[in-house]
Design an enzyme around this catalytic site. Structure first.
Site, PDB file in Angstrom:
ATOM      1  N   LYS A  68       0.804  -1.219   0.000  1.00 10.51           N
ATOM      2  CA  LYS A  68       0.000   0.000   0.000  1.00 10.51           C
ATOM      3  C   LYS A  68       0.840   1.273   0.000  1.00 10.51           C
ATOM      4  O   LYS A  68       0.424   2.292  -0.546  1.00 10.51           O
ATOM      5  CB  LYS A  68      -0.957  -0.004   1.192  1.00 10.51           C
ATOM      6  N   ASP A 105     -10.353   2.189   1.681  1.00 15.39           N
ATOM      7  CA  ASP A 105     -10.559   1.650   3.030  1.00 15.39           C
ATOM      8  C   ASP A 105     -11.244   2.680   3.931  1.00 15.39           C
ATOM      9  O   ASP A 105     -12.119   2.339   4.726  1.00 15.39           O
ATOM     10  CB  ASP A 105      -9.222   1.256   3.669  1.00 15.39           C
TER      11      ASP A 105
END
Length: 275
Positions: A68, A105
């Site tokens: 990420k 997210d």
């Protein structure tokens, strides 16, 4: 020339990922028969080479750990949301070849809570201090009007969480993990720790708990989530988060909206039940 459109999830380890199940269910429900969604074992060292080898048929990537942050230097543009937590979980390839990074997210957390009726809280607790905890703080910066208490295991982790709080505009107070049972006094508790970490806290759930957001989805329910539900508290689980963030990914990658939330959740539930 084939009109196939490709997307995939990358990470290491990746075999456990439910993303292919969710995205393929979305493609089927949307009638996108020329779309495929794969799963690739890719670590930080091999990520640049993998991305360099992608052709024009590629439309998007989902990224899990440990990629990420590693993907960010490879992108042409990173959204403000992703930059705020230094984590990209979504890459969209544009028609002109640009690579755009985003983080679904955070809005996924907010959407999962909203689905259970949690739109705003006056204070909250966070269990843990890893990468997911920083995303939780970013989500809480949008729905929590007061202080967030983070329960952590070390002074270094405490410093990190206070630093994230300053960066994200959240008032963060830190407390020792040994005092984590006090977290449940808040109207919202977000558990961001690995499997088994919160099991010992299950006995400390109060008689009238607020809302628990436990980001795990396997094994499910966790001991904490089961105890919480048994005492009548509202529980938001990791599958809720996974589905909501995947909905946003599907919409960004395919350009189709709304993505089929119900079909994706049903597919995810079936896949977990079959494991």
């Amino acid at each position: 020339m084939s009109d196939t459109k490709k997307a995939a999830v990358l990470g290491s380890p990746i075999a456990h990922s439910l993303s292919p199940v969710l995205h393929r269910a979305a493609y089927e429900a949307l009638g996108l028969r020329n779309w495929t969604y794969g799963r690739f074992e890719v670590d930080e060292a091999s990520l640049p080479g993998f991305c360099a080898g992608l052709g024009p048929e590629w439309r998007g990537l989902s990224l899990t750990m440990p990629l990420k942050r590693a993907v960010m230097p490879l992108l042409d543009e990173v959204s403000d949301v992703a930059a705020s937590v230094e984590a990209v979980n979504t890459v969209v390839f544009t028609d002109d070849g640009r690579r755009l990074g985003d983080n679904t997210d955070i809005p996924g957390m907010i959407a999962a809570l909203r689905e259970r009726g949690v739109r705003q809280v006056e204070r909250a607790s966070v269990l843990g201090a890893g990468a997911t905890a920083s995303s939780a703080l970013a989500a809480l910066s949008r729905i929590c009007t007061g202080e967030v208490t983070a329960y952590v295991r070390s002074a270094a982790r405490a410093d990190e969480m206070r630093g994230w709080g300053e960066r994200l505009g959240v008032t963060v107070r830190t407390a020792a993990w040994e005092d984590a049972a006090a977290a449940f006094e808040a109207p919202l508790t977000v558990a961001t720790t690995p499997a088994g970490t919160t099991d010992a806290l299950a006995a400390a759930v109060p008689d009238r708990p607020g809302t628990l957001f436990d980001v795990l989805y396997e094994p499910w329910p966790t001991a904490l989530a089961a105890a919480w539900a048994a005492r009548g508290g509202a529980v938001v689980g990791g599958l809720d988060l996974l589905v909501h963030q995947a909905v946003l990914q599907v919409e960004q990658m395919t350009g189709r909206s709304p993505a089929p939330l119900a079909a994706m959740r049903t597919a995810g539930e079936a896949a977990l039940a079959a494991r």
